[in-house]
Design an enzyme around this catalytic site. Structure first.
Site, mmCIF file in Angstrom:
data_model
loop_
_atom_site.group_PDB
_atom_site.id
_atom_site.type_symbol
_atom_site.label_atom_id
_atom_site.label_comp_id
_atom_site.label_asym_id
_atom_site.label_seq_id
_atom_site.Cartn_x
_atom_site.Cartn_y
_atom_site.Cartn_z
ATOM 1 N N HIS A 67 0.839 -1.202 0.000
ATOM 2 C CA HIS A 67 0.000 0.000 0.000
ATOM 3 C C HIS A 67 0.874 1.252 0.000
ATOM 4 O O HIS A 67 1.872 1.344 0.709
ATOM 5 C CB HIS A 67 -1.013 0.003 1.146
ATOM 6 N N ASP A 121 6.258 0.987 6.680
ATOM 7 C CA ASP A 121 4.816 0.767 6.519
ATOM 8 C C ASP A 121 4.245 1.818 5.575
ATOM 9 O O ASP A 121 3.848 2.877 6.024
ATOM 10 C CB ASP A 121 4.141 0.840 7.888
ATOM 11 N N GLU A 132 -4.817 2.098 2.604
ATOM 12 C CA GLU A 132 -4.958 0.910 3.442
ATOM 13 C C GLU A 132 -5.139 1.294 4.899
ATOM 14 O O GLU A 132 -5.909 0.669 5.632
ATOM 15 C CB GLU A 132 -3.709 0.019 3.285
ATOM 16 N N HIS A 153 3.761 3.188 12.672
ATOM 17 C CA HIS A 153 2.855 4.320 12.881
ATOM 18 C C HIS A 153 3.462 5.420 13.763
ATOM 19 O O HIS A 153 2.724 6.156 14.419
ATOM 20 C CB HIS A 153 1.529 3.857 13.495
#
Length: 487
Positions: free
Chosen positions: A298, A310, A344, A443
């Site tokens: 993603h 990520d 995502e 995150h």
């Protein structure tokens, strides 16, 4: 077909010289010329020549893939890619140009619509008994507090289940603190449920806000963001995450037996539907071009860091794998399709949009596998295929074993965005990555390129290159369709 003997020494010599490998041209030839019938004992399996080519590809891909350099470009030239932001569209345009630079046969984009959410400001402090400033971050989709903030005592609960078990009104006027610590990566789904559903549960008990211990395995004073959702019919309250050291601090205060009072201030913004895009590229197969292997990651990320792990890593692991084949003109029987999914992070929206646009072609998906667990290395290969294809899977596992990839069972899952395809009957593979440090950075503002180790991401890329080629070259269809859906 006669073959020139191939040695590891010749491979290394060719790589160091930067030359195309003569024997590797046979990989392309296998896809373009009829393969002699296999003996009865091997029918439905790769031939000896094809297995030899797979071993060659493994060695080449391990030493000559550009995944690390590709990821440096994404994180430097684009950076954070929050869904719905200006950077989201810059990332889409960058990705289109990037895929075109790989010289794929076709590159296109497909629209994905969703509401916009963004953070504006965030702060929290302990007012009493011991004043402290806390490191917090708003959770995605959280509403704002009043401009003057919310001042209230905290009510600690161990996890979401404990919150649900509270009697009605137990949190009236309080800020609920979910103190569920993530100790290892395998617990992520359970712990993250407090982040995603905690606000509505807390509101039902009378709370005025929710604050959670960050869903991360680190002890850094950096909070982990992530998406949350409001249940229909439940009151909406602001929600944030605090760093793990600050959660420990609150616990030490609570252990002294005095009320702990917080000041929480969040300002966020929401807007109507925004249009972003899934970016798709395809390398066409020679014999069955309308069947394809689906790989990707993603493109969006959260905004505190630069989305290196990520999921910039997943995008560039899979892009690098396809690039290994394209640069040498290696075309398998089936096509290989690369997808960079939109949004995502805030609800798997790119994956859902891809399924909606392609739901009539599930049986044409030979195999699906998304990279969305950081940089790797890949430690295990699991499948989800019809029983008749398990011999092919075992051959894939054999080729990958020298890279440290263990054999798994037939319970594979392709990843977050592709999960809806598996549910619809798409044959799928899990290329399970080592993730013991992934949730240290996940995150957070620490999700940056300096955390990427070249040897790790290049091993993952090499595994994906072998997987994609062998899946696309397979003499058997893996079984996507209604029958697999019912299995």
């Amino acid at each position: 077909m006669t073959r020139t003997p191939f040695t590891r020494r010749r491979l290394l010599q060719s790589l160091s010289a930067g030359l195309a490998l003569g024997p590797l041209a046979s990989l392309s030839a296998l896809a373009q010329k009829p393969v002699p019938p296999a003996p009865p004992s091997l029918r439905g399996l790769f031939t000896a020549d094809e297995m030899h080519s797979a071993h060659q590809l493994r060695e080449l891909a391990l030493r000559d893939n550009r995944s690390y350099e590709m990821l440096e470009r994404l994180t430097t030239e684009v950076g954070a890619r929050l869904a719905g932001s200006e950077a989201d569209l810059r990332a889409v345009n960058w990705a289109v140009d990037f895929m075109q630079s790989l010289k794929l046969d076709k590159v296109w984009k497909e629209p994905v619509q969703y509401p916009v959410w963004e953070r504006i400001s965030e702060s929290a402090s302990v007012i009493s008994p011991f004043p402290h400033k806390l490191q917090i971050t708003a959770l995605g989709h959280s509403i704002s507090t009043p401009e003057q903030g919310i001042q209230a005592d905290i009510l600690r609960v161990a996890d979401l289940a404990a919150l649900k078990a509270l009697p009605a009104g137990a949190a009236q006027g309080k800020i609920v603190f979910i103190d569920h610590k993530l100790r290892k990566s395998s617990e992520y789904g359970d712990v993250a449920s407090g982040r995603s559903r905690g606000a509505s549960e807390a509101a039902r008990k009378g709370a005025v806000a929710l604050i959670i211990r960050s869903v991360g395995t680190d002890s850094h004073r950096l909070p982990h963001t992530g998406v949350m959702h409001y249940d229909d019919g439940a009151p909406q309250i602001p929600a944030a995450a605090m760093s793990n050291p600050d959660a420990d601090l609150l616990n030490r205060m609570l252990q002294r037996g005095q009320p702990v009072r917080l000041d929480l201030r969040l300002q966020t913004r929401s807007a109507p539907d925004f249009t972003s895009y899934n970016v798709i590229g395809e390398w066409r197969g020679t014999e069955l071009p309308d069947e394809y292997v689906l790989i990707g990651g993603h493109l969006d990320s959260w905004d505190p860091g630069t989305g290196a792990l990520d999921d910039g890593a997943g995008c560039m692991i899979t892009a690098g794998a396809l690039d290994c084949l394209v640069r040498r003109g290696i075309r398998p029987r089936r096509s290989i399709r690369l997808v960079f999914y939109a949004n995502e992070e805030q609800g798997l929206l790119g994956g859902k949009a891809y399924h909606a646009a392609h739901q009539q072609e599930i049986s044409r998906i030979q195999a699906a596998s998304e990279a969305d667990s950081g940089q790797g290395p890949v430690k295990r290969l699991r499948s989800y295929v019809r029983p008749e294809a398990l011999g092919i899977v075992r051959q894939m596992q054999e080729v990958l074993a020298p890279l440290g990839v263990a054999a798994g069972g037939n319970d594979g899952h392709p990843g977050p965005d592709m999960g809806v395809l598996r549910d619809a009957g798409a044959a799928s593979f899990s290329l399970d990555m080592q993730a013991d440090d992934y949730f240290d950075y996940h995150h957070t503002a620490d999700d940056t390129f300096d955390k990427v180790e070249p040897a790790r991401i290049r091993q993952s890329c090499a595994v994906y290159a072998v997987f994609a080629w062998m899946a696309a070259q397979s003499p058997l269809h893996f079984g996507s369709g209604p029958a697999l859906k019912k299995s």
